[in-house]
Design a protein around this motif. Structure first.
Motif, PDB file in Angstrom:
ATOM      1  N   ALA A  27      19.843 168.023  40.863  1.00  0.00           N
ATOM      2  CA  ALA A  27      19.008 169.018  41.533  1.00  0.00           C
ATOM      3  C   ALA A  27      18.930 170.294  40.714  1.00  0.00           C
ATOM      4  CB  ALA A  27      19.561 169.309  42.923  1.00  0.00           C
ATOM      5  N   GLU A  28      20.047 170.718  40.133  1.00  0.00           N
ATOM      6  CA  GLU A  28      20.048 171.923  39.303  1.00  0.00           C
ATOM      7  C   GLU A  28      19.241 171.717  38.032  1.00  0.00           C
ATOM      8  OE1 GLU A  28      24.160 172.859  38.743  1.00  0.00           O
ATOM      9  OE2 GLU A  28      24.304 173.897  40.675  1.00  0.00           O
ATOM     10  N   ALA A  29      19.313 170.537  37.443  1.00  0.00           N
ATOM     11  CA  ALA A  29      18.534 170.250  36.240  1.00  0.00           C
ATOM     12  C   ALA A  29      17.042 170.299  36.537  1.00  0.00           C
ATOM     13  CB  ALA A  29      18.922 168.890  35.667  1.00  0.00           C
ATOM     14  N   LEU A  30      16.645 169.751  37.678  1.00  0.00           N
ATOM     15  CA  LEU A  30      15.238 169.790  38.076  1.00  0.00           C
ATOM     16  C   LEU A  30      14.785 171.230  38.302  1.00  0.00           C
ATOM     17  CD1 LEU A  30      12.645 168.327  38.804  1.00  0.00           C
ATOM     18  CD2 LEU A  30      13.508 168.109  41.130  1.00  0.00           C
ATOM     19  N   ALA A  31      15.598 172.020  38.963  1.00  0.00           N
ATOM     20  CA  ALA A  31      15.259 173.423  39.201  1.00  0.00           C
ATOM     21  C   ALA A  31      15.158 174.184  37.887  1.00  0.00           C
ATOM     22  CB  ALA A  31      16.291 174.070  40.118  1.00  0.00           C
ATOM     23  N   ALA A  32      16.033 173.890  36.937  1.00  0.00           N
ATOM     24  CA  ALA A  32      15.999 174.561  35.638  1.00  0.00           C
ATOM     25  C   ALA A  32      14.728 174.217  34.879  1.00  0.00           C
ATOM     26  CB  ALA A  32      17.223 174.186  34.809  1.00  0.00           C
ATOM     27  N   GLN A  33      14.265 172.970  34.989  1.00  0.00           N
ATOM     28  CA  GLN A  33      13.022 172.575  34.324  1.00  0.00           C
ATOM     29  C   GLN A  33      11.848 173.373  34.861  1.00  0.00           C
ATOM     30  OE1 GLN A  33      12.829 168.381  35.090  1.00  0.00           O
ATOM     31  NE2 GLN A  33      13.560 167.863  33.050  1.00  0.00           N
ATOM     32  N   VAL A  34      11.785 173.551  36.158  1.00  0.00           N
ATOM     33  CA  VAL A  34      10.682 174.299  36.767  1.00  0.00           C
ATOM     34  C   VAL A  34      10.720 175.746  36.313  1.00  0.00           C
ATOM     35  CG1 VAL A  34       9.748 175.132  38.958  1.00  0.00           C
ATOM     36  CG2 VAL A  34      10.479 172.758  38.732  1.00  0.00           C
ATOM     37  N   VAL A  35      11.900 176.347  36.313  1.00  0.00           N
ATOM     38  CA  VAL A  35      12.033 177.745  35.891  1.00  0.00           C
ATOM     39  C   VAL A  35      11.651 177.884  34.429  1.00  0.00           C
ATOM     40  CG1 VAL A  35      13.691 179.595  35.499  1.00  0.00           C
ATOM     41  CG2 VAL A  35      13.734 178.329  37.642  1.00  0.00           C
ATOM     42  N   ASP A  36      12.143 176.985  33.569  1.00  0.00           N
ATOM     43  CA  ASP A  36      11.826 177.065  32.151  1.00  0.00           C
ATOM     44  C   ASP A  36      10.332 176.883  31.911  1.00  0.00           C
ATOM     45  OD1 ASP A  36      14.873 175.471  30.936  1.00  0.00           O
ATOM     46  OD2 ASP A  36      14.468 177.508  31.591  1.00  0.00           O
ATOM     47  N   THR A  37       9.689 175.994  32.637  1.00  0.00           N
ATOM     48  CA  THR A  37       8.250 175.781  32.493  1.00  0.00           C
ATOM     49  C   THR A  37       7.492 177.043  32.880  1.00  0.00           C
ATOM     50  OG1 THR A  37       8.484 173.432  32.945  1.00  0.00           O
ATOM     51  CG2 THR A  37       6.314 174.364  33.256  1.00  0.00           C
ATOM     52  N   THR A  43       5.265 183.431  28.967  1.00  0.00           N
ATOM     53  CA  THR A  43       5.400 183.862  27.575  1.00  0.00           C
ATOM     54  C   THR A  43       4.158 183.494  26.769  1.00  0.00           C
ATOM     55  OG1 THR A  43       7.793 183.631  27.690  1.00  0.00           O
ATOM     56  CG2 THR A  43       6.812 183.659  25.497  1.00  0.00           C
ATOM     57  N   LEU A  44       3.678 182.259  26.933  1.00  0.00           N
ATOM     58  CA  LEU A  44       2.481 181.841  26.194  1.00  0.00           C
ATOM     59  C   LEU A  44       1.258 182.655  26.598  1.00  0.00           C
ATOM     60  CD1 LEU A  44       2.926 177.956  26.182  1.00  0.00           C
ATOM     61  CD2 LEU A  44       3.022 179.497  24.210  1.00  0.00           C
ATOM     62  N   LEU A  45       1.123 182.940  27.872  1.00  0.00           N
ATOM     63  CA  LEU A  45      -0.013 183.743  28.325  1.00  0.00           C
ATOM     64  C   LEU A  45       0.055 185.149  27.741  1.00  0.00           C
ATOM     65  CD1 LEU A  45      -2.562 183.646  30.012  1.00  0.00           C
ATOM     66  CD2 LEU A  45      -1.208 184.307  32.003  1.00  0.00           C
ATOM     67  N   SER A  46       1.234 185.724  27.681  1.00  0.00           N
ATOM     68  CA  SER A  46       1.405 187.055  27.078  1.00  0.00           C
ATOM     69  C   SER A  46       1.068 187.027  25.592  1.00  0.00           C
ATOM     70  CB  SER A  46       2.833 187.553  27.269  1.00  0.00           C
ATOM     71  OG  SER A  46       3.108 187.734  28.630  1.00  0.00           O
ATOM     72  N   GLU A  47       1.518 185.976  24.916  1.00  0.00           N
ATOM     73  CA  GLU A  47       1.210 185.849  23.484  1.00  0.00           C
ATOM     74  C   GLU A  47      -0.285 185.689  23.264  1.00  0.00           C
ATOM     75  OE1 GLU A  47       3.462 182.905  21.379  1.00  0.00           O
ATOM     76  OE2 GLU A  47       5.344 183.577  22.266  1.00  0.00           O
ATOM     77  N   ASP A  69      -0.118 171.304  25.475  1.00  0.00           N
ATOM     78  CA  ASP A  69       1.092 170.478  25.538  1.00  0.00           C
ATOM     79  C   ASP A  69       1.875 170.751  26.818  1.00  0.00           C
ATOM     80  OD1 ASP A  69       0.595 169.239  23.128  1.00  0.00           O
ATOM     81  OD2 ASP A  69       1.917 170.560  21.970  1.00  0.00           O
ATOM     82  N   LEU A  70       2.009 172.024  27.180  1.00  0.00           N
ATOM     83  CA  LEU A  70       2.745 172.381  28.396  1.00  0.00           C
ATOM     84  C   LEU A  70       2.053 171.819  29.636  1.00  0.00           C
ATOM     85  CD1 LEU A  70       5.109 173.903  29.682  1.00  0.00           C
ATOM     86  CD2 LEU A  70       3.634 175.902  29.789  1.00  0.00           C
ATOM     87  N   ASP A  71       0.728 171.932  29.684  1.00  0.00           N
ATOM     88  CA  ASP A  71      -0.017 171.405  30.828  1.00  0.00           C
ATOM     89  C   ASP A  71       0.169 169.890  30.960  1.00  0.00           C
ATOM     90  OD1 ASP A  71      -0.931 173.889  31.588  1.00  0.00           O
ATOM     91  OD2 ASP A  71      -2.904 173.648  30.640  1.00  0.00           O
TER      92      ASP A  71
END
Length: 93
Positions: A27-37, A43-47, A69-71
């Motif tokens: 569950a924590e790994a899944l939550a971390a993936q969402v936060v990192d995404t 960050t990409l939008l700011s760049e 790629d992210l999408d």
């Protein structure tokens, strides 16, 4: 008095089995993936905005490719390319 009474809530058999077989680490790994995404998308939008404001077409292209790629890797997340396309779209009045 309680704000909500989850003890009386009903859960489908499938959800109950999934909950019983999911570890805290999963569950924590899944939550971390969402936060990192989400963090990567911001960050990409700011760049992209920075590159667009200076006319840096090479950087804009690199960000667009990363956004595509992210999408593709996070289909359940909001589409970053829609956000990028909307940057130079005039707002409706």
């Amino acid at each position: 008095m309680s704000l909500s009474n989850a003890d009386l809530a009903t859960v489908s058999d499938l959800a109950a089995r999934r909950r019983a077989t999911t570890t805290v680490a999963q569950a924590e790994a899944l939550a971390a993936q969402v936060v990192d995404t989400d963090r990567l998308a911001v960050t990409l939008l700011s760049e992209f905005r920075a590159a667009w404001s200076t006319g840096d077409h090479d950087q804009m292209t690199a960000v667009i490719l990363a956004a595509i790629d992210l999408d593709q890797t996070a289909p359940d997340a909001p589409c970053l390319m829609d956000e990028i396309r909307g940057i130079n779209t005039p707002a409706a009045a």
